[in-house]
Write a protein that holds these residues in place. Sequence first.
Motif, PDB file in Angstrom:
ATOM      1  N   LEU A   3     -18.642 -14.762  26.697  1.00  0.00           N
ATOM      2  CA  LEU A   3     -18.253 -15.093  28.072  1.00  0.00           C
ATOM      3  C   LEU A   3     -17.886 -13.809  28.814  1.00  0.00           C
ATOM      4  O   LEU A   3     -17.070 -13.009  28.319  1.00  0.00           O
ATOM      5  CB  LEU A   3     -17.052 -16.039  28.068  1.00  0.00           C
ATOM      6  N   SER A  27     -25.406 -22.729  31.632  1.00  0.00           N
ATOM      7  CA  SER A  27     -24.449 -22.406  32.682  1.00  0.00           C
ATOM      8  C   SER A  27     -24.066 -23.649  33.476  1.00  0.00           C
ATOM      9  O   SER A  27     -24.843 -24.150  34.280  1.00  0.00           O
ATOM     10  CB  SER A  27     -25.060 -21.338  33.598  1.00  0.00           C
ATOM     11  N   LYS A  52     -15.359 -23.361  30.386  1.00  0.00           N
ATOM     12  CA  LYS A  52     -16.342 -22.405  29.841  1.00  0.00           C
ATOM     13  C   LYS A  52     -16.446 -22.534  28.318  1.00  0.00           C
ATOM     14  O   LYS A  52     -17.527 -22.401  27.748  1.00  0.00           O
ATOM     15  CB  LYS A  52     -15.962 -20.971  30.227  1.00  0.00           C
ATOM     16  N   HIS A  82     -18.910 -16.113  34.325  1.00  0.00           N
ATOM     17  CA  HIS A  82     -18.172 -16.943  35.281  1.00  0.00           C
ATOM     18  C   HIS A  82     -17.576 -16.047  36.353  1.00  0.00           C
ATOM     19  O   HIS A  82     -16.977 -15.011  36.054  1.00  0.00           O
ATOM     20  CB  HIS A  82     -17.040 -17.694  34.566  1.00  0.00           C
ATOM     21  N   ASP A 110     -22.636 -16.720  28.837  1.00  0.00           N
ATOM     22  CA  ASP A 110     -22.575 -17.127  30.243  1.00  0.00           C
ATOM     23  C   ASP A 110     -21.643 -16.181  30.984  1.00  0.00           C
ATOM     24  O   ASP A 110     -20.834 -15.469  30.376  1.00  0.00           O
ATOM     25  CB  ASP A 110     -22.076 -18.585  30.357  1.00  0.00           C
TER      26      ASP A 110
END
Length: 438
Positions: free
Chosen positions: A198, A110, A190, A84, A82
């Motif tokens: 990440l 997400s 997260k 961020h 994902d």
Amino acid sequence: MTAVKLILDKKREGHALGSAEIRQFIEGFTRGEIPDYQMSALAMAICCRGMTVRETADLTDAMMRSGEVLEWQEAVSAPTADKHSTGGVGDKLSLVIQPLAAACGLAVPSLTGRGLGITGGTADKLETIPGYNASLSLDDFRRVVSEVGVSMTVQTEEITPADKKLYALRDVTGTVASIPLITASILSKKLAEGAQTLVFDVKCGKGAFMKTREEAQFLAQSLVSGAKAAGRKASALVTLMDAPLGLAVGNACEVEEALTLLSPNGVFAALEPIRELCIELAAEMVSLSLDKPIDEARELCRAKLLDGSALEKFKQMVVAQGGDLDAFSRVLSRPVFKYRIQAMRSGYVSAIDAERTGRVALALGAGREKTTDRIDPLAGVRLSVSVGDKVSVGSPLATLEKSTDPDGLEKAAAEMFKAFVISQEKPQDIALVLERID
Ligand code: URA
């Protein structure tokens, strides 16, 4: 509780807390046994005294474990990843990057946020698509990720309840601005989402949470080392957020722009820099997750945008979450009240103040001052120019839109006008990516 007071004394005097002390404090706070005033006192002591890397990792871990921690091994075979973003004005990048990474073979769970203040929320943007459910249950979230490869939905109550409670306190006790607290807040959410890779887009500049490059570097480093300490692959890009990203700032207009960015037919010049930024961030996810050299990852991402696979993934996700893109086209053609602003002098656009643009969009109804405010899906700012463009007297600079009523348009236009700096020299091209941290 004496132990709680001892922990507060210890941090106030600037000593490092032990792992068990941090865990007990967060557990007690989550269960409601440690009252808000003691948690606020600890947050203030952390703000003033800081935390070591180890303490920050312990705080992150304790907050992550305050709720459900998702696991993906059984639901998906692809590597999970994902991205961020710390949030910016016109930041619709997730709408492009997450489906693009899925089109490259990753599974992208997400959990995203709603907008507050000048930064918009991905969930609010997606909800302008009629039918789109951005509040999936965790079971439905798992189902969409395993069937489509990508899902974007708001974080549920089961994920990191400690962060929810603590953030509300930090907001009213002057304890938001602390790198260990910000790191633990962002990272715990997260990590609880369960992705193995990440990538952080840490924005820096006028429209960002981190105003200086040093602060942004520091946060990026802290997020990356925290994610690695938790056994994840991680990197961060520090990216510039002085001017809005792209031409659209709002909700439905940002989804429309994301669809243009995803379109295989190529985009117009003004959107090229943000399309490149999307490729760069998606390539980080692909390179780390699939152990590919970054150049190869970039080429794969470019190919998946140009052959329409990323757009197809976005459409599949929308359908799986109940959305209707035909109905969305009809939303875009609904009448809106508009106010166009024009250049009063000729020259080059040398700055467009992102923060001021964000405030104008908020005043028009595109965002929320408080969590209970309702947003106008069609409110926002459509820029007609980007930094570096040449304009003459009368050239359009931006159009302000809202659908509820025309009230406030003129005042907002006067504010928006001040966001533009027009000068006689052409400004230097500035790259959006300032540096990479891993
Ligand atoms: N975003 C978060 O989620 N938490 C913070 O503390 C700051 C920004």
